[in-house]
Design an enzyme around this catalytic site. Sequence first.
Site, PDB file in Angstrom:
ATOM      1  N   ARG A 124       0.819  -1.245   0.000  1.00  0.00           N
ATOM      2  CA  ARG A 124       0.000   0.000   0.000  1.00  0.00           C
ATOM      3  C   ARG A 124       0.838   1.273   0.000  1.00  0.00           C
ATOM      4  O   ARG A 124       0.376   2.342   0.361  1.00  0.00           O
ATOM      5  CB  ARG A 124      -0.980   0.021   1.170  1.00  0.00           C
ATOM      6  N   LYS A 146       4.821  11.198 -11.525  1.00  0.00           N
ATOM      7  CA  LYS A 146       3.901  10.406 -12.361  1.00  0.00           C
ATOM      8  C   LYS A 146       4.512   9.026 -12.535  1.00  0.00           C
ATOM      9  O   LYS A 146       5.677   8.917 -12.930  1.00  0.00           O
ATOM     10  CB  LYS A 146       3.760  11.039 -13.743  1.00  0.00           C
ATOM     11  N   GLU A 188      13.302  17.604 -25.001  1.00  0.00           N
ATOM     12  CA  GLU A 188      12.569  18.078 -23.818  1.00  0.00           C
ATOM     13  C   GLU A 188      13.216  19.353 -23.273  1.00  0.00           C
ATOM     14  O   GLU A 188      12.526  20.260 -22.802  1.00  0.00           O
ATOM     15  CB  GLU A 188      12.523  17.014 -22.713  1.00  0.00           C
ATOM     16  N   LYS A 230      10.588  22.425 -14.414  1.00  0.00           N
ATOM     17  CA  LYS A 230       9.585  21.378 -14.181  1.00  0.00           C
ATOM     18  C   LYS A 230       9.087  21.432 -12.735  1.00  0.00           C
ATOM     19  O   LYS A 230       7.895  21.340 -12.480  1.00  0.00           O
ATOM     20  CB  LYS A 230      10.137  19.991 -14.512  1.00  0.00           C
ATOM     21  N   GLU A 240      -1.750  17.681 -12.501  1.00  0.00           N
ATOM     22  CA  GLU A 240      -2.065  18.077 -13.876  1.00  0.00           C
ATOM     23  C   GLU A 240      -3.527  18.473 -14.081  1.00  0.00           C
ATOM     24  O   GLU A 240      -4.178  18.039 -15.031  1.00  0.00           O
ATOM     25  CB  GLU A 240      -1.670  16.961 -14.860  1.00  0.00           C
ATOM     26  N   ARG A 244       0.043  22.468 -15.327  1.00  0.00           N
ATOM     27  CA  ARG A 244       1.024  21.431 -15.671  1.00  0.00           C
ATOM     28  C   ARG A 244       0.913  21.015 -17.142  1.00  0.00           C
ATOM     29  O   ARG A 244       1.849  20.484 -17.735  1.00  0.00           O
ATOM     30  CB  ARG A 244       0.873  20.220 -14.730  1.00  0.00           C
ATOM     31  N   ASN A 248       3.120  19.892 -21.852  1.00  0.00           N
ATOM     32  CA  ASN A 248       2.802  19.086 -23.042  1.00  0.00           C
ATOM     33  C   ASN A 248       3.052  19.827 -24.342  1.00  0.00           C
ATOM     34  O   ASN A 248       2.643  19.359 -25.412  1.00  0.00           O
ATOM     35  CB  ASN A 248       1.342  18.629 -22.995  1.00  0.00           C
ATOM     36  N   HIS A 251       3.773  17.994 -27.473  1.00  0.00           N
ATOM     37  CA  HIS A 251       3.419  16.602 -27.207  1.00  0.00           C
ATOM     38  C   HIS A 251       2.084  16.177 -27.804  1.00  0.00           C
ATOM     39  O   HIS A 251       1.849  14.996 -27.979  1.00  0.00           O
ATOM     40  CB  HIS A 251       3.407  16.327 -25.702  1.00  0.00           C
ATOM     41  N   HIS A 255       2.730  13.010 -29.550  1.00  0.00           N
ATOM     42  CA  HIS A 255       2.108  11.733 -29.166  1.00  0.00           C
ATOM     43  C   HIS A 255       1.388  11.099 -30.353  1.00  0.00           C
ATOM     44  O   HIS A 255       1.413   9.881 -30.527  1.00  0.00           O
ATOM     45  CB  HIS A 255       1.092  11.948 -28.034  1.00  0.00           C
ATOM     46  N   HIS A 267      10.257   8.754 -28.760  1.00  0.00           N
ATOM     47  CA  HIS A 267       9.455   9.813 -28.142  1.00  0.00           C
ATOM     48  C   HIS A 267      10.039  11.209 -28.405  1.00  0.00           C
ATOM     49  O   HIS A 267       9.349  12.108 -28.893  1.00  0.00           O
ATOM     50  CB  HIS A 267       9.371   9.544 -26.633  1.00  0.00           C
TER      51      HIS A 267
HETATM   52  N1  LIG Z   1       6.752   9.894 -15.423  1.00  0.00           N
HETATM   53  C1  LIG Z   1       6.861  10.909 -16.243  1.00  0.00           C
HETATM   54  O1  LIG Z   1       6.578  12.073 -15.909  1.00  0.00           O
HETATM   55  C2  LIG Z   1       7.375  10.664 -17.633  1.00  0.00           C
HETATM   56  C3  LIG Z   1       7.725  11.731 -18.458  1.00  0.00           C
HETATM   57  C4  LIG Z   1       8.262  11.461 -19.718  1.00  0.00           C
HETATM   58  C5  LIG Z   1       8.431  10.149 -20.131  1.00  0.00           C
HETATM   59  N2  LIG Z   1       8.061   9.119 -19.301  1.00  0.00           N
HETATM   60  C6  LIG Z   1       8.269   7.729 -19.689  1.00  0.00           C
HETATM   61  O2  LIG Z   1       9.663   7.518 -19.829  1.00  0.00           O
HETATM   62  C7  LIG Z   1       9.862   6.429 -20.728  1.00  0.00           C
HETATM   63  C8  LIG Z   1      10.980   6.784 -21.672  1.00  0.00           C
HETATM   64  O3  LIG Z   1      12.144   7.017 -20.911  1.00  0.00           O
HETATM   65  P1  LIG Z   1      13.592   6.898 -21.554  1.00  0.00           P
HETATM   66  O4  LIG Z   1      13.613   7.668 -22.807  1.00  0.00           O
HETATM   67  O5  LIG Z   1      14.539   7.203 -20.489  1.00  0.00           O
HETATM   68  O6  LIG Z   1      13.634   5.382 -22.025  1.00  0.00           O
HETATM   69  P2  LIG Z   1      14.223   4.042 -21.363  1.00  0.00           P
HETATM   70  O7  LIG Z   1      14.048   4.030 -19.911  1.00  0.00           O
HETATM   71  O8  LIG Z   1      13.652   2.924 -22.143  1.00  0.00           O
HETATM   72  O9  LIG Z   1      15.776   4.171 -21.683  1.00  0.00           O
HETATM   73  C9  LIG Z   1      16.185   4.153 -23.031  1.00  0.00           C
HETATM   74  C10 LIG Z   1      17.309   3.142 -23.256  1.00  0.00           C
HETATM   75  O10 LIG Z   1      18.517   3.658 -22.704  1.00  0.00           O
HETATM   76  C11 LIG Z   1      19.140   2.663 -21.896  1.00  0.00           C
HETATM   77  N3  LIG Z   1      19.904   3.407 -20.887  1.00  0.00           N
HETATM   78  C12 LIG Z   1      19.460   4.028 -19.778  1.00  0.00           C
HETATM   79  N4  LIG Z   1      20.447   4.699 -19.178  1.00  0.00           N
HETATM   80  C13 LIG Z   1      21.562   4.472 -19.899  1.00  0.00           C
HETATM   81  C14 LIG Z   1      22.910   4.903 -19.790  1.00  0.00           C
HETATM   82  N5  LIG Z   1      23.304   5.746 -18.832  1.00  0.00           N
HETATM   83  N6  LIG Z   1      23.802   4.452 -20.711  1.00  0.00           N
HETATM   84  C15 LIG Z   1      23.396   3.645 -21.724  1.00  0.00           C
HETATM   85  N7  LIG Z   1      22.149   3.217 -21.892  1.00  0.00           N
HETATM   86  C16 LIG Z   1      21.231   3.631 -20.989  1.00  0.00           C
HETATM   87  C17 LIG Z   1      18.001   1.843 -21.364  1.00  0.00           C
HETATM   88  O11 LIG Z   1      18.449   0.571 -20.980  1.00  0.00           O
HETATM   89  C18 LIG Z   1      17.079   1.798 -22.576  1.00  0.00           C
HETATM   90  O12 LIG Z   1      17.484   0.778 -23.451  1.00  0.00           O
HETATM   91  C19 LIG Z   1       8.539   6.180 -21.416  1.00  0.00           C
HETATM   92  O13 LIG Z   1       7.970   5.017 -20.895  1.00  0.00           O
HETATM   93  C20 LIG Z   1       7.687   7.388 -21.036  1.00  0.00           C
HETATM   94  O14 LIG Z   1       6.316   7.078 -20.962  1.00  0.00           O
HETATM   95  C21 LIG Z   1       7.557   9.356 -18.066  1.00  0.00           C
END
Ligand SMILES: NC(=O)c1ccc[n+]([C@@H]2O[C@H](COP(=O)([O-])OP(=O)(O)OC[C@H]3O[C@@H](n4cnc5c(N)ncnc54)[C@H](O)[C@@H]3O)[C@@H](O)[C@H]2O)c1
Length: 364
Positions: A124, A146, A188, A230, A240, A244, A248, A251, A255, A267
């Site tokens: 929980r 998030k 971003e 941020k 949001e 917030r 976007n 986006h 998206h 992305h």
């Molecule tokens: N929670 C939020 O507010 C929020 C905001 C934006 C995006 N997201 C989410 O984030 C995700 C995308 O995140 P991402 O772009 O970091 O992708 P990811 O976490 O898939 O990482 C991308 C790739 O990089 C590799 N990697 C990570 N760190 C590394 C490093 N230091 N050296 C080499 N390789 C490395 C990972 O293993 C992966 O293969 C999506 O699921 C999206 O929905 C969430």
Amino acid sequence: MKQISVDLRKRVNKSYDIYIGHHILDRMPPLLARHKWGDRYVVITDETVYELHGKEFVSHLSKAGIPVEILSFPAGEKSKNINILIGLAEKLIGLGCDRGSCLIALGGGVVGDMAGFLASIFMRGIAYLQVPTTLLAQVDSSIGGKTGVDIKEGKNLIGTFHQPRAVFIDTFFLSTLPDEEFKNGLAEIVKYGLIESRGLFQFLEEKREEILSRKAEVLDYAIGESCRIKKNIVELDECEAGIRKVLNFGHTIGHAIERASNYRYPHGHAVSIGILAESRLSEAMGYLDTQVCHRIEQLLADFDLPRRLPPGLTYESILTGIQTDKKKAKGQINFVLLKDIGLPFLRAQVEDELIKNILETLIT
Ligand SMILES: NC(=O)c1ccc[n+]([C@@H]2O[C@H](COP(=O)([O-])OP(=O)(O)OC[C@H]3O[C@@H](n4cnc5c(N)ncnc54)[C@H](O)[C@@H]3O)[C@@H](O)[C@H]2O)c1
């Protein structure tokens, strides 16, 4: 009839600190000891990050006497699902974790979203820390609380708001990040400049070379500014409900491009095209000066970020994506538009015909 009220009004302090620097992980053990976020720690990571940084990270903490274990899952968006999440929860139980345990998300946004979601529902709700290792996670997903997983109907459709207890951003991790992943985060950062800070935007224009060569001090500044922007927005609107939404910018169309490509298109690349499209929309609607619009396109070009629709994607499929979002939002989709760099606003009514015209200008 008896009436008994359950009075749950309370003020909860969910504030936390973001630590940013190059090679700062040696500062973590004293902070863990001081804050006692958990009586034991479990690092959640993906297999790629585990190989590159996981073992060293864990040995860092264990050498300082912090009890820590590590669990990993296959890297990539495909792993961001409920089955892997349940598997992790079962492993936590197997390790004897309880409500006093604290998770550490070591990885990109996928790891952060998964670990955050797991922390929000395990027993929980338990504490977690973010140690983001991609640029995107350092400037975006690790801050704001998030969390979530994807289901076959769409991305992030199951999730929670659950704030971390602290975020440790070590820019050293970026030294192993592939260029394509680095670009995802850059898009971003450009967005932050556009929605809030002419200073950051100008900095990006002036320091292009140093940013692309990942010079530590320059990245520290750009990441720090992005986090500041941020966090200011999250402080005003944690869940949001309103402001917030300006995060976007780029986006709505971004998206739709991701969805139209069946999430094969990265992305940040989709957001880059979205930034240009939404800037051009702002220009076409008479809000944004043409020169400023050119400046935005030039900065995206300087970072070699995509500015044209991916081959094979039709603007019809992108429009369909936007319309699906519109239906979900009961006919009202808020576009974030710009009046200038640093001056965003929400606009509900944007004609489909105009979006179509703008998308046509982005066909290769
Ligand atoms: N929670 C939020 O507010 C929020 C905001 C934006 C995006 N997201 C989410 O984030 C995700 C995308 O995140 P991402 O772009 O970091 O992708 P990811 O976490 O898939 O990482 C991308 C790739 O990089 C590799 N990697 C990570 N760190 C590394 C490093 N230091 N050296 C080499 N390789 C490395 C990972 O293993 C992966 O293969 C999506 O699921 C999206 O929905 C969430």
